[in-house]
Motif scaffolding. Structure first.
Motif, mmCIF file in Angstrom:
data_model
loop_
_atom_site.group_PDB
_atom_site.id
_atom_site.type_symbol
_atom_site.label_atom_id
_atom_site.label_comp_id
_atom_site.label_asym_id
_atom_site.label_seq_id
_atom_site.Cartn_x
_atom_site.Cartn_y
_atom_site.Cartn_z
ATOM 1 N N ILE A 1 0.848 -0.879 0.025
ATOM 2 C CA ILE A 1 0.023 0.164 0.084
ATOM 3 C C ILE A 1 0.879 1.419 0.159
ATOM 4 O O ILE A 1 1.036 2.191 -0.778
ATOM 5 N N ILE A 2 1.695 1.131 0.754
ATOM 6 C CA ILE A 2 2.965 2.830 0.820
ATOM 7 C C ILE A 2 3.404 2.606 -0.739
ATOM 8 O O ILE A 2 3.329 3.473 -0.693
ATOM 9 N N ASN A 3 3.682 1.605 -1.199
ATOM 10 C CA ASN A 3 4.507 1.171 -2.610
ATOM 11 C C ASN A 3 3.333 2.150 -3.425
ATOM 12 O O ASN A 3 3.455 2.734 -4.706
ATOM 13 N N LEU A 4 1.862 1.664 -3.447
ATOM 14 C CA LEU A 4 1.071 2.017 -4.214
ATOM 15 C C LEU A 4 1.334 3.512 -4.561
ATOM 16 O O LEU A 4 0.763 4.181 -5.198
ATOM 17 N N LEU A 5 0.649 4.414 -3.124
ATOM 18 C CA LEU A 5 -0.028 5.633 -2.375
ATOM 19 C C LEU A 5 1.092 6.517 -2.860
ATOM 20 O O LEU A 5 0.834 7.860 -2.307
ATOM 21 N N LEU B 1 -6.991 7.098 -2.083
ATOM 22 C CA LEU B 1 -7.200 5.798 -2.729
ATOM 23 C C LEU B 1 -8.282 5.896 -4.082
ATOM 24 O O LEU B 1 -8.267 5.133 -3.939
ATOM 25 N N LYS B 2 -9.228 6.934 -3.342
ATOM 26 C CA LYS B 2 -9.887 6.303 -4.173
ATOM 27 C C LYS B 2 -9.824 6.952 -5.614
ATOM 28 O O LYS B 2 -10.877 6.293 -6.266
ATOM 29 N N ILE C 1 -14.523 7.705 2.839
ATOM 30 C CA ILE C 1 -13.731 7.537 4.118
ATOM 31 C C ILE C 1 -14.337 4.854 3.349
ATOM 32 O O ILE C 1 -13.508 4.201 3.383
ATOM 33 N N ILE C 2 -15.899 5.652 3.250
ATOM 34 C CA ILE C 2 -16.473 4.419 2.360
ATOM 35 C C ILE C 2 -15.825 3.881 2.182
ATOM 36 O O ILE C 2 -15.329 2.387 1.579
ATOM 37 N N VAL C 3 -15.278 4.386 1.085
ATOM 38 C CA VAL C 3 -15.061 3.757 -0.525
ATOM 39 C C VAL C 3 -12.909 3.431 -0.283
ATOM 40 O O VAL C 3 -13.267 2.305 -1.266
ATOM 41 N N ALA C 4 -12.870 4.122 0.259
ATOM 42 C CA ALA C 4 -11.762 3.441 0.450
ATOM 43 C C ALA C 4 -11.613 2.389 1.626
ATOM 44 O O ALA C 4 -10.450 2.243 1.126
ATOM 45 N N CYS C 5 -12.277 2.460 2.547
ATOM 46 C CA CYS C 5 -12.315 1.081 3.013
ATOM 47 C C CYS C 5 -12.767 -0.135 2.233
ATOM 48 O O CYS C 5 -11.940 -1.308 2.370
#
Length: 335
Positions: free
Chosen positions: A56-60, A118-119, A284-288
């Motif tokens: 996730i770190i590399n992705l964002l 994330l969105k 936040i819901i979409v991110a989760c």
């Protein structure tokens, strides 16, 4: 009696020797590296393994990395881990800040950075009908209860939020008298979320959400028919025999979406009560949902799902003549 020729008391000297013998060396962790923990601690705090957090770190990183370390700016790993810790625990922002030795405003900015980043990956990780071929999706659903040609299970769930200020506050009050956001999701048989609609207040009926969703428009445009023909609902008063078997198979098949909701809310405890404005709650819901798919694809540890509280939602009944005819054909030929 003390001895004038000794600088220390004999008893004190013996005690010091004993303490030195049983002394445990302190291990100082790098505060700049939130992953300098045991694997079990990382999974408990962030709901991802060490490799998952690094992914996730590399992705964002291209989207949230600070261009400078001026004023001791947070690193990318710190920013991601702060957000994951909030999503996983659902605690107050100042509590998360105390755990990370940060002020509340820094925690808020870090969380906002992550869920907005994330969105941007919504179309990558949330794909309808699935990342697999439609035929594979249908086969997996058929293996559950023998229900043919299913490409997704759909339902709505209510996410609690704090009462928003302004004239639209009443729109978010559901039938139970509490403030919620009504979220529609679709999943496949492997608990991947394949569609999410997170923008409706709690007072809006599930049927309206579906009628005005992108998913309904997609069916109408691609198929040339009303989407209700492809929306299977149970018999309200089934007769013994094929109709009863149809209802049982439908219930077992659509249970996948209830199980997906359970995993999502247990993995990310913040969804049990979001103390933010409605627009931020929807983000936040979409991110989760995206993080849930990442965890499912990477086969992260599945949380233990307890008994979920009843959402008290109104069932989505779009029982039109075309839908009833399709349902009757299924019962006649397959049950």
């Amino acid at each position: 009696m003390s001895c004038p020729f000794l600088r220390e008391q004999p008893v004190a000297e013996v005690a010091r020797i004993i303490r030195r013998a049983f002394q445990i060396n302190r291990v100082l962790r790098d505060r700049q590296d939130p992953l300098a923990q045991r694997e079990s601690v990382i999974v408990e705090r962030y709901r991802f393994s060490r490799e998952g957090v690094i992914y996730i770190i590399n992705l964002l990183e291209p989207h949230i990395k600070c261009s400078t370390r001026r004023s001791q700016a947070l690193t990318t790993s710190q920013t991601v881990c702060i957000a994951l810790r909030f999503f996983a625990s659902g605690t107050f922002l100042y509590t998360t800040g105390d755990a990370e030795n940060l002020v509340k405003s820094a925690v808020c900015r870090a969380i906002r950075k992550v869920y907005l980043a994330l969105k941007q990956f919504l179309g990558v990780f949330v794909v309808f009908p699935s990342h697999s071929r439609p035929q594979v999706v249908k086969q997996n659903f058929f293996a559950i209860a023998g229900f043919l040609n299913v490409i997704g299970a759909i339902d709505c769930t209510h996410i609690p939020i704090k009462a928003p200020p302004g004239p639209n506050e009443g729109d978010f009050v559901n039938r139970k008298g509490v403030h919620r956001v009504n979220v529609q999701m679709v999943c496949d048989s492997m608990f991947h979320i394949t569609n999410v609609e997170a923008k409706w207040p709690g007072s809006v009926h599930d049927s309206r959400i579906f009628r005005e969703s992108h998913l309904c428009t997609l069916f109408e445009c691609d198929r040339g028919y009303a989407c209700r023909q492809y929306f299977m609902t149970p018999f309200p008063d089934p007769k013994p025999g094929p109709q009863t078997r149809y209802n049982a198979a439908l219930a077992r098949t659509r249970a996948r979406i209830e199980m997906t909701f359970g995993q999502l809310k247990e993995r990310f405890q913040c969804l049990k009560s979001l103390r933010v404005a409605p627009d931020r709650a929807c983000d936040i819901i979409v991110a989760c949902a995206i993080l849930h798919n990442i965890a499912t694809i990477r086969k992260e540890r599945i949380p233990v799902v307890g008994v979920q509280p009843d959402d008290d939602l109104q069932p989505v009944h779009l029982d039109q003549p075309s839908g009833r005819a399709a349902r009757d054909r299924i019962v006649e030929h397959h049950f």
